[in-house]
Write a protein that holds these residues in place. Structure first.
Motif, PDB file in Angstrom:
ATOM      1  N   LYS A   1       0.819  -1.215   0.000  1.00 51.28           N
ATOM      2  CA  LYS A   1       0.000   0.000   0.000  1.00 51.28           C
ATOM      3  C   LYS A   1       0.853   1.265   0.000  1.00 51.28           C
ATOM      4  N   MET A   2       2.040   1.164  -0.608  1.00 51.07           N
ATOM      5  CA  MET A   2       2.950   2.293  -0.724  1.00 51.07           C
ATOM      6  C   MET A   2       3.589   2.274  -2.100  1.00 51.07           C
ATOM      7  N   VAL A   3       3.849   3.458  -2.633  1.00 50.76           N
ATOM      8  CA  VAL A   3       4.562   3.596  -3.898  1.00 50.76           C
ATOM      9  C   VAL A   3       5.862   4.345  -3.619  1.00 50.76           C
ATOM     10  N   LEU A   4       6.990   3.744  -3.995  1.00 51.50           N
ATOM     11  CA  LEU A   4       8.293   4.360  -3.787  1.00 51.50           C
ATOM     12  C   LEU A   4       8.798   4.981  -5.087  1.00 51.50           C
TER      13      LEU A   4
ATOM     14  N   HIS B   1      17.383  13.067  -5.144  1.00 51.45           N
ATOM     15  CA  HIS B   1      17.910  13.261  -3.793  1.00 51.45           C
ATOM     16  C   HIS B   1      16.860  13.098  -2.694  1.00 51.45           C
ATOM     17  N   ARG B   2      15.639  12.881  -3.068  1.00 47.18           N
ATOM     18  CA  ARG B   2      14.598  12.629  -2.069  1.00 47.18           C
ATOM     19  C   ARG B   2      13.952  11.281  -2.357  1.00 47.18           C
ATOM     20  N   LEU B   3      14.024  10.378  -1.399  1.00 47.15           N
ATOM     21  CA  LEU B   3      13.323   9.103  -1.497  1.00 47.15           C
ATOM     22  C   LEU B   3      11.932   9.295  -0.924  1.00 47.15           C
ATOM     23  N   VAL B   4      10.924   9.005  -1.732  1.00 42.80           N
ATOM     24  CA  VAL B   4       9.528   9.211  -1.349  1.00 42.80           C
ATOM     25  C   VAL B   4       8.852   7.873  -1.121  1.00 42.80           C
ATOM     26  N   ILE B   5       8.115   7.794  -0.014  1.00 46.14           N
ATOM     27  CA  ILE B   5       7.215   6.672   0.252  1.00 46.14           C
ATOM     28  C   ILE B   5       5.814   7.270   0.254  1.00 46.14           C
TER      29      ILE B   5
ATOM     30  N   GLY C   1      20.486  13.260   1.244  1.00 46.46           N
ATOM     31  CA  GLY C   1      19.155  13.509   0.726  1.00 46.46           C
ATOM     32  C   GLY C   1      18.113  13.414   1.826  1.00 46.46           C
ATOM     33  N   GLN C   2      16.895  13.196   1.438  1.00 43.06           N
ATOM     34  CA  GLN C   2      15.776  13.156   2.373  1.00 43.06           C
ATOM     35  C   GLN C   2      14.966  11.885   2.169  1.00 43.06           C
TER      36      GLN C   2
ATOM     37  N   VAL D   1       8.704  14.012   7.215  1.00 47.75           N
ATOM     38  CA  VAL D   1      10.128  13.773   6.994  1.00 47.75           C
ATOM     39  C   VAL D   1      10.614  12.764   8.026  1.00 47.75           C
ATOM     40  N   VAL D   2      11.277  11.712   7.548  1.00 51.90           N
ATOM     41  CA  VAL D   2      11.728  10.638   8.428  1.00 51.90           C
ATOM     42  C   VAL D   2      13.218  10.792   8.698  1.00 51.90           C
TER      43      VAL D   2
END
Length: 201
Positions: A93-96, A103-107, A137-138, A149-150
């Protein structure tokens, strides 16, 4: 001299994915979660609701003539061999994906399961990514237009993003923090302090 990027995460923030990066057997199949969690500018579709052209569990009704932003999007699960089946979007239930030139990893989490990212085994892996990518990155969780933000030891809930918002992170005496700002509104002496990986909106 800056330390080298950890090899295990370097490919995750390398940038744009295209069809040449797709792994054998990593087809979308019946998964169409990106059609819900992603914003589609050309259609005026906000994050967190199904695209009107999508049939959940089946796919896009206008696949052959779909929007360019849909045509060029590939989630990380389809390209990254280190992301096992637990990261298949329909399952977790997540798209990466990445933003800000990689530079930003998104979940991006399905709003129907907004706390799924906090469950195991996913949460521990997200925390590991935040540790390994901290200085390069983030790691950001999106639930619709809400940004979290994790960091390795905490999360910073920035709330809903507005048009023009930029997610910024910085370290101060060993403590990392995050905020939303428009870069041109920051004091001149702070513009080099914040790690700006590019606005989302």
């Amino acid at each position: 001299m800056s330390p080298a990027k950890p090899e295990v995460e370097a490919h995750m923030i390398a940038g744009i994915i295209d069809e040449t990066n797709i792994l054998p057997g990593r087809d979308c199949g019946p998964c169409a979660l990106c059609c819900k969690v992603m914003r589609i500018e050309a259609l005026g579709k906000p994050e967190g609701i199904w695209c009107p052209h999508c049939v959940p569990g089946k796919g896009c009704r206008i696949y052959e003539t779909r929007q360019e932003e849909c045509r060029i999007f590939y989630c990380l699960w389809r390209a990254d061999p280190d992301l096992g089946d637990i990261w298949q979007p329909a399952h977790c239930k997540m798209v990466l994906y990445t933003e800000g030139m990689g530079h930003r990893l998104v979940i991006s989490v399905d709003p129907g399961n907004p706390t799924k990212w906090r469950e195991e085994p996913w949460y521990s892996q997200i925390k590991t990514w935040s540790f390994n990518l901290l200085r390069y990155g983030q790691v950001v969780v999106y639930v619709a237009n809400r940004a979290i933000v994790v960091f390795p030891n905490k999360e910073v809930d920035l709330g809903p993003l507005k048009k023009g918002d930029v997610i910024l992170t910085r370290e101060n005496d060993g403590v990392w923090d995050a905020m939303l700002a428009a870069e041109d509104q920051l004091p001149q002496n702070q513009r080099g302090v914040w790690l700006d990986t590019g606005g989302r909106l």
